[in-house]
Design an enzyme around this catalytic site. Structure first.
Site, PDB file in Angstrom:
ATOM      1  N   ASP A 280       0.844  -1.202   0.000  1.00  0.00           N
ATOM      2  CA  ASP A 280       0.000   0.000   0.000  1.00  0.00           C
ATOM      3  C   ASP A 280       0.882   1.255   0.000  1.00  0.00           C
ATOM      4  OD1 ASP A 280      -2.326   1.446   0.030  1.00  0.00           O
ATOM      5  OD2 ASP A 280      -2.674   1.217   2.178  1.00  0.00           O
TER       6      ASP A 280
ATOM      7  N   ASN B  41     -10.543  -3.232  -6.119  1.00  0.00           N
ATOM      8  CA  ASN B  41      -9.790  -2.205  -6.852  1.00  0.00           C
ATOM      9  C   ASN B  41     -10.412  -1.885  -8.216  1.00  0.00           C
ATOM     10  OD1 ASN B  41      -6.525  -3.199  -5.575  1.00  0.00           O
ATOM     11  ND2 ASN B  41      -7.862  -1.564  -4.890  1.00  0.00           N
TER      12      ASN B  41
END
Ligand code: FPP
Length: 237
Positions: A13, A61
């Site tokens: 991330d 996503n």
């Protein structure tokens, strides 16, 4: 812990924030993230990690702008094209986890080539999770397991792959985001503020050093400092 069995999973991330803090488009962060993937895979091989699972794209996503999801898919394809041979020469078996029905035919072809090229490699298993959802994986594995007679906890464990020993999340957030939910039942968690594009061998070594200080009891009272037969057998009782 015998390192050759060690399963490290990483939630990569911080690419977007890394890029925007530099006045760059988000995709520049993903490109820098791909370099961090190369460095991390090399470091993991050096550290004799058994399995490294990287969260490259969650099923959620797809909610991102199409320009970003397209760029990511192209990046995965380029990575597989460029890394398959390098993985082969380093003894790394490459596998892609997750749904495949929403991937482009070019990406599917790159996955097939990379998986076939490295199929015999045994030094480390590198799993890249693309269009991956832990909840979805559990549902699919349970459905498949119940369609066989003789369903058992073992058949589900085998379908879902090895348990995670150490789960690292970069970028400062502290959540699992639907990653390896079943396999992380007894994972040790390490959260680091380092943005993924800056992640490097020393960060992996630091996470591993932290992991090695943990007292793993798997719900019991005895500590398991290695995994054969200790913790893993115990987990299945
Ligand atoms: C999360 O950061 C990262 C992703 C959704 C993509 C991960 C992809 C890579 C590391 C690129 C290359 C990967 C491979 C396997 C070649 P984010 O974009 O959500 O960051 P933010 O939280 O700062 O916005």
């Amino acid at each position: 812990m015998k390192k050759s069995f060690l399963h490290i999973a990483i939630i990569m991330d911080g690419n977007g924030r890394w890029a925007t803090s530099r006045g760059l488009p988000r995709v520049a962060g993903h490109r820098a993230g791909a370099d961090a993937v190369r460095r991390t895979v090399e470091a993991a091989v050096e550290l004799q990690v058994g399995t490294l699972t990287l969260y490259a794209f969650s099923s959620d996503n797809w909610r991102r702008p199409i320009a970003e999801t397209d760029a990511l898919m192209l990046l995965f394809e380029a990575y597989l094209h460029s890394e398959a041979v390098r993985c082969l020469s380093n003894g790394v078996r490459l596998e892609v986890a997750g749904r495949r029905d929403r991937l482009s035919s070019d990406l599917l072809a790159a996955i097939t080539v990379a998986e076939q090229t490295t199929a015999q490699c045994e030094r480390m298993l590198l799993r890249i999770a693309v269009d991956y959802s832990g909840r979805d994986e559990i549902l699919r594995a349970a459905r498949a397991a119940t369609s066989f007679s003789g369903f058992s906890r073992d058949s589900l464990d085998n379908a879902l792959g090895p348990d995670v020993d150490l789960l690292i999340r970069t970028g400062g957030e502290r959540r699992l985001s639907d990653f390896l939910l079943w396999q992380s039942a007894y994972a040790e968690l390490v959260f680091t503020p380092v943005m993924w594009p800056d992640f490097d061998a020393p960060d992996l070594e630091a996470a591993l050093a932290d992991f090695q200080l943990r007292d793993r009891r798997f719900g019991g009272i005895q500590s398991y400092s290695d995994d054969s037969p200790g913790g893993r057998v115990f987990q299945r009782l």
